[in-house]
Design a protein around this motif. Structure first.
Motif, PDB file in Angstrom:
ATOM      1  N   SER A   1      55.751  47.549  42.626  1.00 63.19           N
ATOM      2  CA  SER A   1      56.487  46.442  42.011  1.00 63.19           C
ATOM      3  C   SER A   1      56.625  46.689  40.518  1.00 63.19           C
ATOM      4  CB  SER A   1      55.791  45.103  42.272  1.00 63.19           C
ATOM      5  OG  SER A   1      54.478  45.109  41.734  1.00 63.19           O
TER       6      SER A   1
ATOM      7  N   PHE B   1      57.738  44.832  36.524  1.00 58.40           N
ATOM      8  CA  PHE B   1      57.889  43.621  35.711  1.00 58.40           C
ATOM      9  C   PHE B   1      57.790  44.014  34.253  1.00 58.40           C
ATOM     10  CE2 PHE B   1      55.947  39.886  33.543  1.00 58.40           C
ATOM     11  CZ  PHE B   1      56.979  38.991  33.748  1.00 58.40           C
TER      12      PHE B   1
ATOM     13  N   GLU C   1      56.940  42.174  30.391  1.00 53.22           N
ATOM     14  CA  GLU C   1      56.457  40.966  29.717  1.00 53.22           C
ATOM     15  C   GLU C   1      57.533  40.261  28.914  1.00 53.22           C
ATOM     16  OE1 GLU C   1      53.441  39.371  29.588  1.00 53.22           O
ATOM     17  OE2 GLU C   1      52.705  40.664  31.202  1.00 53.22           O
TER      18      GLU C   1
ATOM     19  N   ALA D   1      56.974  33.574  37.151  1.00 49.08           N
ATOM     20  CA  ALA D   1      56.717  35.014  37.117  1.00 49.08           C
ATOM     21  C   ALA D   1      55.224  35.304  37.013  1.00 49.08           C
ATOM     22  CB  ALA D   1      57.469  35.642  35.946  1.00 49.08           C
ATOM     23  N   ARG D   2      54.515  34.514  36.226  1.00 50.96           N
ATOM     24  CA  ARG D   2      53.068  34.747  36.089  1.00 50.96           C
ATOM     25  C   ARG D   2      52.367  34.607  37.445  1.00 50.96           C
ATOM     26  NH1 ARG D   2      53.900  31.352  31.308  1.00 50.96           N
ATOM     27  NH2 ARG D   2      53.816  32.674  29.440  1.00 50.96           N
TER      28      ARG D   2
ATOM     29  N   ARG E   1      53.254  37.554  39.720  1.00 50.97           N
ATOM     30  CA  ARG E   1      52.557  38.751  39.232  1.00 50.97           C
ATOM     31  C   ARG E   1      51.096  38.741  39.661  1.00 50.97           C
ATOM     32  NH1 ARG E   1      52.391  39.366  32.860  1.00 50.97           N
ATOM     33  NH2 ARG E   1      51.199  37.439  33.188  1.00 50.97           N
TER      34      ARG E   1
ATOM     35  N   THR F   1      49.187  44.298  39.987  1.00 45.99           N
ATOM     36  CA  THR F   1      49.645  44.641  38.643  1.00 45.99           C
ATOM     37  C   THR F   1      50.925  45.459  38.720  1.00 45.99           C
ATOM     38  OG1 THR F   1      47.358  44.694  37.851  1.00 45.99           O
ATOM     39  CG2 THR F   1      49.025  45.743  36.470  1.00 45.99           C
ATOM     40  N   PRO F   2      52.064  44.860  38.354  1.00 42.86           N
ATOM     41  CA  PRO F   2      53.318  45.619  38.443  1.00 42.86           C
ATOM     42  C   PRO F   2      53.371  46.726  37.399  1.00 42.86           C
ATOM     43  CG  PRO F   2      53.710  43.236  38.298  1.00 42.86           C
ATOM     44  CD  PRO F   2      52.286  43.477  37.921  1.00 42.86           C
TER      45      PRO F   2
ATOM     46  N   THR G   1      64.348  45.548  34.847  1.00 40.34           N
ATOM     47  CA  THR G   1      63.348  45.556  35.916  1.00 40.34           C
ATOM     48  C   THR G   1      64.011  45.860  37.258  1.00 40.34           C
ATOM     49  OG1 THR G   1      61.902  44.038  34.718  1.00 40.34           O
ATOM     50  CG2 THR G   1      61.632  44.127  37.103  1.00 40.34           C
TER      51      THR G   1
ATOM     52  N   LEU H   1      60.292  42.122  40.068  1.00 43.13           N
ATOM     53  CA  LEU H   1      59.949  40.748  39.742  1.00 43.13           C
ATOM     54  C   LEU H   1      60.878  40.301  38.621  1.00 43.13           C
ATOM     55  CD1 LEU H   1      56.339  39.362  38.991  1.00 43.13           C
ATOM     56  CD2 LEU H   1      58.504  38.135  38.876  1.00 43.13           C
TER      57      LEU H   1
END
Length: 336
Positions: free
Chosen positions: A3, A5, A7, A33-34, A37, A42-43, A129, A147
């Motif tokens: 995956s 993502f 920040e 999103a948090r 995740r 851990t993406p 992403t 994500l």
């Protein structure tokens, strides 16, 4: 499943939206999103593919507007987020408009999609992403999960709406097509119809678009997604809409998936871009299907059974507390 993502997607933080005639807190919040995740592990970080893949889908004047809209809003003496209040009902005239309020109406179709200070950065990295996950599948991974937040499937080539600014799935599908991975199909399994994606591809015959969604007679976005919309011009026959009634449960939903699979397969698809929304969940605050948490793995497995390389692009889902678990269940339906 791998995956991805970034920040910087969390920098998009509008304060409120107009929903059912009332100002309410913005439903497409960063906690969505948090929570995803945290549930999927851990993406890996997104990579920057630049503007070219975005410009292959979105008009240059719209992109310039989106980049500068919040600054123009503040320059006009406004506070908080930029949001429109007037729209050209009959036709959207392509004029050189100066006032930010006019341009917000020209490039949007609702009052639930504000432009905040960090919206451009969030949307840009959401698109990157999607492209990073796509690149992983083009490189040999069977599936990859992007994500993406903010989501994208309501955004057209030159308009925003439905919490969407850049159409991540369309950007990914076009990039896959340009890379020779096709024939490419997009399958949209969000509660709401992917009107922006349909608008982008409905007159083209080279990318197939299928959507399973709430009947637009009763649900947003209302003006798109009816079963008789099957493509136009060169794209005739390459759009499939399967609207379902409120209260739809898993058996009827899987039957709709089988119908979509049959047409996607008959079209000769070799690569799938999946717009996945978890707002089909029974507890979603703005949606009305009856899909339960334990059903999401069955939905994922049914899509995985299509046997296609698949880039999964996150779209909606607003039951924030349940969202991570629902997404994780869905992804568990795909083989490792």
């Amino acid at each position: 499943m791998i995956s991805f993502f970034d920040e910087r997607q969390l920098s998009h933080t509008p304060l409120r939206e107009l929903h059912n005639g009332t100002w309410t807190p913005y439903a497409e919040c960063a906690d969505r999103a948090r929570n995803i995740r945290a549930a999927v592990g851990t993406p890996a970080p997104a990579r920057d593919f630049g503007m070219a893949p975005i410009e292959a889908i979105h008009d240059a004047d719209y992109l310039a507007f989106l980049k500068g809209a919040h600054a123009a809003w503040r320059a006009a003496g406004r506070e908080d987020d930029a949001i429109g209040y007037t729209w050209p009902v009959v036709r959207r005239r392509k004029l050189s408009l100066d006032r930010i309020d006019a341009r917000l109406g020209q490039y949007s179709f609702d009052a639930s999609t504000p432009i905040a200070e960090g919206t451009w950065d969030g949307a840009y990295w959401s698109a990157q992403t999607a492209l990073t996950a796509l690149d992983a599948v083009l490189g040999g991974a069977r599936t990859a999960f992007a994500l993406c937040r903010p989501p994208g499937h309501h955004a057209g080539a030159d308009y925003l709406g439905g919490y969407c600014y850049l159409n991540n799935a369309a950007i990914a599908a076009q990039h896959a097509h340009a890379a020779g991975a096709g024939p490419v199909a997009i399958l949209d399994v969000d509660y709401h119809h992917g009107n922006g994606t349909q608008d982008i591809f409905e007159a083209r015959g080279d990318i197939f678009f299928a959507s399973i969604h709430a009947d637009p007679v009763t649900d947003y976005p209302f003006y798109w997604g009816h079963a008789d919309e099957t493509g136009i011009g060169d794209g005739a026959g390459t759009t499939l809409n399967i609207p379902l009634p409120r209260g739809t449960r898993i058996d009827a939903y899987l039957a709709a998936l089988d119908s979509a699979h049959a047409q996607i397969s008959a079209w000769g698809t070799r690569f799938l871009v999946l717009s996945f929304g978890a707002d089909t969940f029974s507890g979603d605050p703005i949606s009305h299907f009856a899909i339960e948490t334990e059903d999401f793995s069955a939905i994922g497995a049914r899509i995985a059974a299509m046997g296609l390389p698949t880039a999964i692009i996150m779209e909606g889902g607003y039951a924030v507390g349940d969202l991570g678990g629902n997404v994780a269940r869905f992804l568990s339906g795909f083989p490792d």
